[in-house]
Write an enzyme that holds these catalytic residues in place. Structure first.
Site, short mmCIF file in Angstrom:
data_model
loop_
_atom_site.label_atom_id
_atom_site.label_comp_id
_atom_site.label_asym_id
_atom_site.label_seq_id
_atom_site.Cartn_x
_atom_site.Cartn_y
_atom_site.Cartn_z
CG HIS A 75 40.63 5.39 45.26
ND1 HIS A 75 40.22 6.09 44.14
CD2 HIS A 75 41.88 4.93 44.98
CE1 HIS A 75 41.17 6.05 43.23
NE2 HIS A 75 42.20 5.35 43.72
CG ASN A 84 42.51 4.92 40.00
OD1 ASN A 84 41.95 5.96 40.33
ND2 ASN A 84 43.57 4.45 40.63
CB CYS A 93 43.88 8.00 45.03
SG CYS A 93 44.69 7.48 43.50
#
Length: 336
Positions: A263, A293, A118
């Site tokens: 993020h 995501n 991430c």
């Protein structure tokens, strides 16, 4: 002491597969509901790759071409490729060299992968920034690209993780700059490996006598595992910390931020961080509702869309921040 240069983002690009998968579509695969998913994640839909059409490398190449066009450059102008991904096309070689091939770059320029999930794009951005600052290269291409959907447990057993992730790519072109006080002001990188197993895809691990047999005996071991409570608890702590670290390093405060691009892990985390930093919704960018995501692709995809929507103007102070598996977290402060 040799001169230190600055690096500016000269162009951004993004790409998402054409295949839209809504929460209603997932209801046909597992025991879940649109309301359950939205309440916990804020996600309404995500993109899944089209087999035979999309690869991690060629999605990155599509995003890169958009970024290069915005920068007014050709692929042969690129002197360095840094490719962030947790889902490479092959176990080896990395997707960076495949991107080089996809773009038709014949020069033997350096190309390498960054495996920081991430936070991968900001780690990659920081690396490219250092190469430019020290004068080694003038132009770098930084890409984040992911295909998650082929590695998810799309049954009720895996729903807590599988509803979250999507596929996509984002790219940035970095150029040496002479504009003092502009460009990438600083980057800040951190890791805390004691939590490595709290968000993990364990197999196929190399430290097995026969990794193939391990997977055959236990196919579920290839699916990602996440301790959601631990990830959430650490994320809402580390995000504000690393954002404040970037601000303090450059003599700014939260009220100076024109746009925060975190993020896209979970809408609840994004909203909490915005409130913690005292930033209104107009100063925090979110597109997780559309894409889920996308780990290393998340930040560049969001930044590219923000620019496309006119949310970033010359002179703006933009902060990028990420937290994820590792645990790793990072931030970058940019004067546009």
């Amino acid at each position: 002491m040799s001169q230190l240069y600055s690096a500016e983002i000269a162009g951004m690009g993004h790409y998402v597969p054409s295949r839209v998968v809504t929460n209603a579509d997932l209801e046909g695969l597992m025991e879940t509901t649109d309301a359950w998913i939205q309440e916990r994640t804020g996600i309404q839909q995500r993109r899944w790759f089209n087999e035979g059409e999309d690869t991690t490398a060629n999605m990155g190449a599509r995003a890169a071409r958009m970024a290069l066009e915005q920068a007014g450059l050709q692929p042969d102008d690129v002197q360095l490729i840094v490719f962030a991904t947790l889902s490479p096309d092959y176990l080896f070689p990395g997707s960076g060299v495949l991107l080089q091939r996809e773009l038709g770059i014949k020069a033997p320029i350096p190309a390498f992968d960054v495996r920081n999930q991430c936070s991968g794009f900001i780690y990659a951005l920081s690396l490219a920034d250092q190469f430019i600052k020290t004068g080694m290269y003038e132009t770098a291409l930084v890409v984040g690209s992911e295909i998650h959907s082929s590695g998810l447990d799309k049954t009720t057993r895996g729903r807590a993780v599988s509803v979250i992730f999507g596929d996509g790519a984002g790219a940035a072109v970095l150029r040496r700059s002479n504009r003092e006080g502009h460009g990438i002001l600083s980057t800040h990188l951190h890791a805390q490996g004691e939590y490595a197993e709290e968000l993990i895809t364990k197999e196929p691990g190399s430290n097995r006598e026969n990794r193939v047999q391990v997977v055959l005996d236990d196919p579920e071991s290839m699916y990602p595992y996440m301790n959601g409570q631990q990830v959430f608890k650490h994320a809402v702590t580390r995000f504000p910390e690393v954002i404040n670290e970037a601000l303090q390093a450059n003599g700014y405060q939260a009220s100076d931020i024109d746009l925060l691009i975190p993020h896209q892990a979970n809408l609840r985390i994004t909203q909490y961080v915005g409130q913690k930093m005292g930033l209104g919704a107009d100063k925090v960018f979110s597109n997780i509702q559309k894409y889920g995501n996308t780990t290393a692709a998340s930040v560049p995809l969001a930044l590219s869309e923000a620019i496309q929507e006119g949310r970033v103007q010359r002179g703006d102070l933009v902060c990028l921040a990420a937290f994820g598996s590792g645990f790793t977290w990072a931030s970058a402060l940019i004067k546009w």
